[in-house]
Scaffold this active site. Structure first.
Site, PDB file in Angstrom:
ATOM      1  N   LYS A 262      -8.041   9.746  -2.566  1.00  0.00           N
ATOM      2  CA  LYS A 262      -7.428   8.605  -3.627  1.00  0.00           C
ATOM      3  C   LYS A 262      -8.017   8.613  -5.055  1.00  0.00           C
ATOM      4  O   LYS A 262      -9.101   9.147  -5.194  1.00  0.00           O
ATOM      5  CB  LYS A 262      -7.901   7.260  -3.036  1.00  0.00           C
TER       6      LYS A 262
ATOM      7  N   GLY B  95       0.607   2.284  -5.886  1.00  0.00           N
ATOM      8  CA  GLY B  95       0.763   3.195  -4.644  1.00  0.00           C
ATOM      9  C   GLY B  95       0.860   4.635  -5.220  1.00  0.00           C
ATOM     10  O   GLY B  95       1.073   5.696  -4.433  1.00  0.00           O
TER      11      GLY B  95
ATOM     12  N   GLU C 226     -11.413   8.385   1.813  1.00  0.00           N
ATOM     13  CA  GLU C 226     -11.407   7.105   2.883  1.00  0.00           C
ATOM     14  C   GLU C 226     -10.710   7.698   4.171  1.00  0.00           C
ATOM     15  O   GLU C 226      -9.815   8.426   4.044  1.00  0.00           O
ATOM     16  CB  GLU C 226     -10.354   6.117   2.518  1.00  0.00           C
TER      17      GLU C 226
ATOM     18  N   ILE D 195      -6.893   4.453   8.060  1.00  0.00           N
ATOM     19  CA  ILE D 195      -6.708   3.291   9.146  1.00  0.00           C
ATOM     20  C   ILE D 195      -5.392   3.181   9.489  1.00  0.00           C
ATOM     21  O   ILE D 195      -4.555   2.877   8.784  1.00  0.00           O
ATOM     22  CB  ILE D 195      -7.264   1.964   8.608  1.00  0.00           C
TER      23      ILE D 195
ATOM     24  N   HIS E 170      -1.555  -4.699   5.633  1.00  0.00           N
ATOM     25  CA  HIS E 170      -2.284  -4.811   4.397  1.00  0.00           C
ATOM     26  C   HIS E 170      -2.282  -6.291   3.898  1.00  0.00           C
ATOM     27  O   HIS E 170      -1.261  -7.102   4.219  1.00  0.00           O
ATOM     28  CB  HIS E 170      -1.288  -4.186   3.396  1.00  0.00           C
TER      29      HIS E 170
ATOM     30  N   GLU F 251      -8.220  -6.817  -1.877  1.00  0.00           N
ATOM     31  CA  GLU F 251      -6.996  -6.242  -0.864  1.00  0.00           C
ATOM     32  C   GLU F 251      -7.970  -5.593   0.211  1.00  0.00           C
ATOM     33  O   GLU F 251      -8.854  -4.823   0.117  1.00  0.00           O
ATOM     34  CB  GLU F 251      -6.477  -5.231  -1.582  1.00  0.00           C
TER      35      GLU F 251
ATOM     36  N   ARG G 156      -6.116  -8.883 -12.082  1.00  0.00           N
ATOM     37  CA  ARG G 156      -5.119  -9.481 -12.902  1.00  0.00           C
ATOM     38  C   ARG G 156      -4.280 -10.341 -12.030  1.00  0.00           C
ATOM     39  O   ARG G 156      -4.394 -10.423 -10.700  1.00  0.00           O
ATOM     40  CB  ARG G 156      -4.135  -8.223 -13.211  1.00  0.00           C
TER      41      ARG G 156
HETATM   42  P1  ADP Z   1       1.066  -5.574  -6.997  1.00  0.00           P
HETATM   43  O1  ADP Z   1      -0.465  -5.089  -6.765  1.00  0.00           O
HETATM   44  O2  ADP Z   1       0.890  -6.845  -8.113  1.00  0.00           O
HETATM   45  O3  ADP Z   1       1.329  -6.053  -5.782  1.00  0.00           O
HETATM   46  P2  ADP Z   1       1.746  -3.351  -7.812  1.00  0.00           P
HETATM   47  O4  ADP Z   1       0.694  -2.455  -6.865  1.00  0.00           O
HETATM   48  O5  ADP Z   1       3.133  -2.639  -7.367  1.00  0.00           O
HETATM   49  O6  ADP Z   1       1.850  -4.625  -7.635  1.00  0.00           O
HETATM   50  O7  ADP Z   1       1.535  -3.070  -9.116  1.00  0.00           O
HETATM   51  C1  ADP Z   1       1.961  -3.869 -10.185  1.00  0.00           C
HETATM   52  C2  ADP Z   1       2.598  -3.258 -11.360  1.00  0.00           C
HETATM   53  O8  ADP Z   1       1.448  -2.493 -12.001  1.00  0.00           O
HETATM   54  C3  ADP Z   1       3.692  -2.099 -11.086  1.00  0.00           C
HETATM   55  O9  ADP Z   1       4.635  -2.179 -11.802  1.00  0.00           O
HETATM   56  C4  ADP Z   1       2.787  -0.890 -11.118  1.00  0.00           C
HETATM   57  O10 ADP Z   1       3.705   0.175 -11.237  1.00  0.00           O
HETATM   58  C5  ADP Z   1       1.912  -0.880 -12.076  1.00  0.00           C
HETATM   59  N1  ADP Z   1       0.562  -0.434 -11.841  1.00  0.00           N
HETATM   60  C6  ADP Z   1      -0.501  -0.796 -11.197  1.00  0.00           C
HETATM   61  N2  ADP Z   1      -1.718  -0.349 -11.335  1.00  0.00           N
HETATM   62  C7  ADP Z   1      -1.257   0.988 -12.041  1.00  0.00           C
HETATM   63  C8  ADP Z   1      -1.976   1.803 -12.788  1.00  0.00           C
HETATM   64  N3  ADP Z   1      -3.248   2.224 -12.600  1.00  0.00           N
HETATM   65  N4  ADP Z   1      -1.308   2.849 -13.345  1.00  0.00           N
HETATM   66  C9  ADP Z   1       0.074   2.788 -13.723  1.00  0.00           C
HETATM   67  N5  ADP Z   1       0.749   1.601 -13.246  1.00  0.00           N
HETATM   68  C10 ADP Z   1       0.031   0.687 -12.501  1.00  0.00           C
HETATM   69  P1  ADP Z   2      -2.979   0.898  -5.063  1.00  0.00           P
HETATM   70  O1  ADP Z   2      -4.296   0.897  -6.076  1.00  0.00           O
HETATM   71  O2  ADP Z   2      -2.062   2.187  -5.473  1.00  0.00           O
HETATM   72  O3  ADP Z   2      -2.477  -0.275  -4.668  1.00  0.00           O
HETATM   73  P2  ADP Z   2      -4.744   0.924  -2.557  1.00  0.00           P
HETATM   74  O4  ADP Z   2      -6.003   1.302  -2.361  1.00  0.00           O
HETATM   75  O5  ADP Z   2      -4.407  -0.713  -2.633  1.00  0.00           O
HETATM   76  O6  ADP Z   2      -3.763   1.515  -3.757  1.00  0.00           O
HETATM   77  O7  ADP Z   2      -3.559   1.415  -1.301  1.00  0.00           O
HETATM   78  C1  ADP Z   2      -2.119   1.130  -1.216  1.00  0.00           C
HETATM   79  C2  ADP Z   2      -1.640   1.099   0.062  1.00  0.00           C
HETATM   80  O8  ADP Z   2      -1.782   2.449   0.543  1.00  0.00           O
HETATM   81  C3  ADP Z   2      -2.237   0.181   1.116  1.00  0.00           C
HETATM   82  O9  ADP Z   2      -1.490  -1.213   1.020  1.00  0.00           O
HETATM   83  C4  ADP Z   2      -2.139   0.950   2.285  1.00  0.00           C
HETATM   84  O10 ADP Z   2      -0.852   0.894   2.798  1.00  0.00           O
HETATM   85  C5  ADP Z   2      -2.389   2.098   2.014  1.00  0.00           C
HETATM   86  N1  ADP Z   2      -3.889   2.790   2.262  1.00  0.00           N
HETATM   87  C6  ADP Z   2      -4.809   2.746   1.266  1.00  0.00           C
HETATM   88  N2  ADP Z   2      -5.819   2.904   1.833  1.00  0.00           N
HETATM   89  C7  ADP Z   2      -5.798   3.342   3.163  1.00  0.00           C
HETATM   90  C8  ADP Z   2      -6.722   3.879   4.399  1.00  0.00           C
HETATM   91  N3  ADP Z   2      -7.833   4.009   4.067  1.00  0.00           N
HETATM   92  N4  ADP Z   2      -6.010   3.846   5.371  1.00  0.00           N
HETATM   93  C9  ADP Z   2      -4.549   3.738   5.669  1.00  0.00           C
HETATM   94  N5  ADP Z   2      -3.884   3.046   4.788  1.00  0.00           N
HETATM   95  C10 ADP Z   2      -4.217   2.848   3.408  1.00  0.00           C
HETATM   96 MG    MG Z   3      -3.448  -1.852  -3.928  1.00  0.00          MG
END
Ligand code: ADP
Ligand code: ADP
Ligand code: MG
Length: 457
Positions: free
Chosen positions: A159, A166, A201, A204, A209, A275, A293
């Site tokens: 990651k 995502g 990581e 899992i 989530h 989260e 945020r």
């Molecule tokens: P939430 O976590 O609020 O459910 P998202 O994870 O989809 O929603 O992120 C919210 C918005 O922020 C989306 O438009 C996503 O593309 C953007 N975003 C979040 N983190 C980043 C990042 N590190 N770089 C670019 N865009 C991001």
């Molecule tokens: P983002 O910053 O893009 O939101 P997250 O770390 O929150 O990234 O992870 C986004 C999604 O990826 C999670 O909601 C889950 O579905 C999947 N995910 C993240 N980490 C793990 C993990 N260690 N094992 C399984 N699924 C994961």
């Molecule tokens: Mg996330």
């Protein structure tokens, strides 16, 4: 220190949402917009609007000098960043404060600590919140990774420390895949986020989530219960609900208490989300990240608790100490949000910008529609595809799903393909109805049900 005039450094539905909260509090509003967003709803609803540059986000919504100049030209005294764009940019938060303005969010230092996914993991671990087994810091080389792989095993996730939305996540199923993916992930993270830092990581499997909404005033924090966001496509949430149907009352108490403990440990101020992944089979939860945020799916929490989270952010930023006690926050009924994106679900969710030729909004009891849409609006091709969030509230989850189907059927968005057919199909699905899903479930369902996603199906 109460805010008098708020500049909203964002666009789309969240800019509209923030302008509404400000107006409800009697705060004057300034919209900023790119040249592509002249005709957008947030520009129409704000008291004033400033053009901050060309369509490309880098030259407008991500331009710190342009936004600060708009604030100074209009005499705004505060900035709300929304989500995405500059919302988790600690240097922007610091620049806003250095310009003598109020920043609506946690301090730059809190963003630096909790917005970086690696330092947040370490902070969570220190606060006694369980984290997913993996590296406790950035992993610089494949050699360093070998030792960590002994603990995580395969599959393992690579990651990006600065990832989000995502993006910046890869899975390796064996050492050969890992050795190929690791340098690629570093290069991609550097290109996408300006930071090539990686961590690891354990994967899992079959996890849910589940995330906890917190509000802090820098000293004290409370939680507003959890949201269940397991219905995801490409690790992006598409359907969110509150409360989660997977938590026992004891687990809910433990999970929410851990979020408050972490928020207080970092003297968190404002609204934030912690989260977690919840492994139902093992009955264990693990911290994955904190979003410093407001989140896209915040309305489901507002519907079940009656708390206006955006208004709360503005009041906290204005210097108020938390006015809510934990035991005053109660869950009432069940809420579901679906994200109506300008995408064609029948064609692999390809973006579908266009002009809205006709619009019929859903209404009635328990229906909320947070959107930037109006009839005649042209969706620009430059930004996020989120058009609207349909949020449903009802006494029970079952009633919420029935009401969701009713409200979706009322909704007519002509001129643009949207994700509405996906939600009609999901609302009718037995696994969704019984709540039996995890974060990978929707991808499998999409592979098996692509024929059900055309608007005429
Ligand atoms: P939430 O976590 O609020 O459910 P998202 O994870 O989809 O929603 O992120 C919210 C918005 O922020 C989306 O438009 C996503 O593309 C953007 N975003 C979040 N983190 C980043 C990042 N590190 N770089 C670019 N865009 C991001
Ligand atoms: P983002 O910053 O893009 O939101 P997250 O770390 O929150 O990234 O992870 C986004 C999604 O990826 C999670 O909601 C889950 O579905 C999947 N995910 C993240 N980490 C793990 C993990 N260690 N094992 C399984 N699924 C994961
Ligand atoms: Mg996330």
């Amino acid at each position: 220190m109460m805010i008098a005039k708020l500049l909203v450094a964002n666009r789309g539905e969240i800019a509209v949402r923030i302008i509404r909260a400000a107006q409800d509090l009697g705060i004057a509003t300034v919209a900023v917009h790119s040249e592509a967003d002249r005709d957008s709803l947030h520009v129409q609803l704000a008291d004033e609007a400033v053009n901050i540059g060309p369509p490309a986000a880098k030259k407008s919504y991500l331009s710190v000098p342009a936004i600060l100049k708009a604030a100074s030209d209009t005499g705004a005294d505060a900035v709300h960043p929304g989500y995405g764009f500059l919302a988790e940019n600690a240097d922007f938060a610091d620049a806003v404060v250095a310009a003598g303005l109020t920043w609506v969010g946690p301090s730059g230092d809190a963003i630096r600590l909790m917005g970086d996914k690696v330092s947040a993991r370490i902070a969570a671990d220190k606060a006694g919140v369980p984290v997913v087994p993996g590296s406790m810091g950035r992993v610089a080389s494949i050699d360093e990774a070998r030792g960590i792989l002994k603990e995580t095993g395969f599959p393992v996730m690579i990651k990006a420390a600065a990832g989000g939305g995502g993006r910046g996540i890869r899975i390796a199923n064996d050492l050969a895949e890992f050795e190929t993916a690791f340098p690629q992930a570093a290069a991609e993270a550097l290109a996408a986020f300006g930071d090539g830092g990686l961590y690891m990581e354990k994967v899992i499997g079959q996890a849910r989530h589940i995330e906890v909404q917190v509000l802090g005033d820098g000293t004290r924090a409370i939680h507003c219960f959890e949201r269940e966001c397991s219905l995801q496509r490409r690790r992006q949430k598409v359907w969110e609900e509150a409360p989660s149907m997977a938590l026992s009352p004891e687990l809910r108490t433990g999970l929410c208490a851990s979020a408050v403990r972490l928020a207080e440990a970092v003297n968190y101020s404002g609204a934030g989300t912690i989260e977690y992944l919840y492994d139902d089979a093992a009955d264990r939860f693990y911290f994955i990240e904190m979003n410093t945020r407001i989140q896209v799916e915040h309305p489901v929490t507002e519907m079940i608790t009656g708390i206006d989270l955006v208004a709360a952010m503005l009041r906290i930023a204005g210097g108020e100490k938390l006015w809510i006690d934990q035991d005053e926050v109660q869950i009432r009924g069940h809420a579901i949000e679906v994200r109506l994106n300008a995408e064609d679900p029948a064609k692999g969710f390809a973006p579908f910008p266009g002009t809205i030729t006709d619009l019929r909004l859903p209404g009635g009891p328990g229906v909320r529609f947070d959107s930037m849409l109006y009839a005649g609006y042209t969706v620009p091709p430059f930004y996020d595809s989120l058009l609207a969030k349909l949020i449903i509230h009802a006494d029970t989850r079952e009633a919420a799903i029935t009401r969701l189907t009713r409200a979706l059927s009322e909704t007519k968005i002509e001129g643009c393909k949207t994700t509405k057919p996906l939600f009609l199909a999901l609302a009718a699905d037995q696994s969704v109805r019984s709540g039996a899903f995890h974060t990978r479930w929707l991808e499998g369902w999409l592979d098996a049900n692509s024929d059900r996603l055309s608007p005429d199906a």
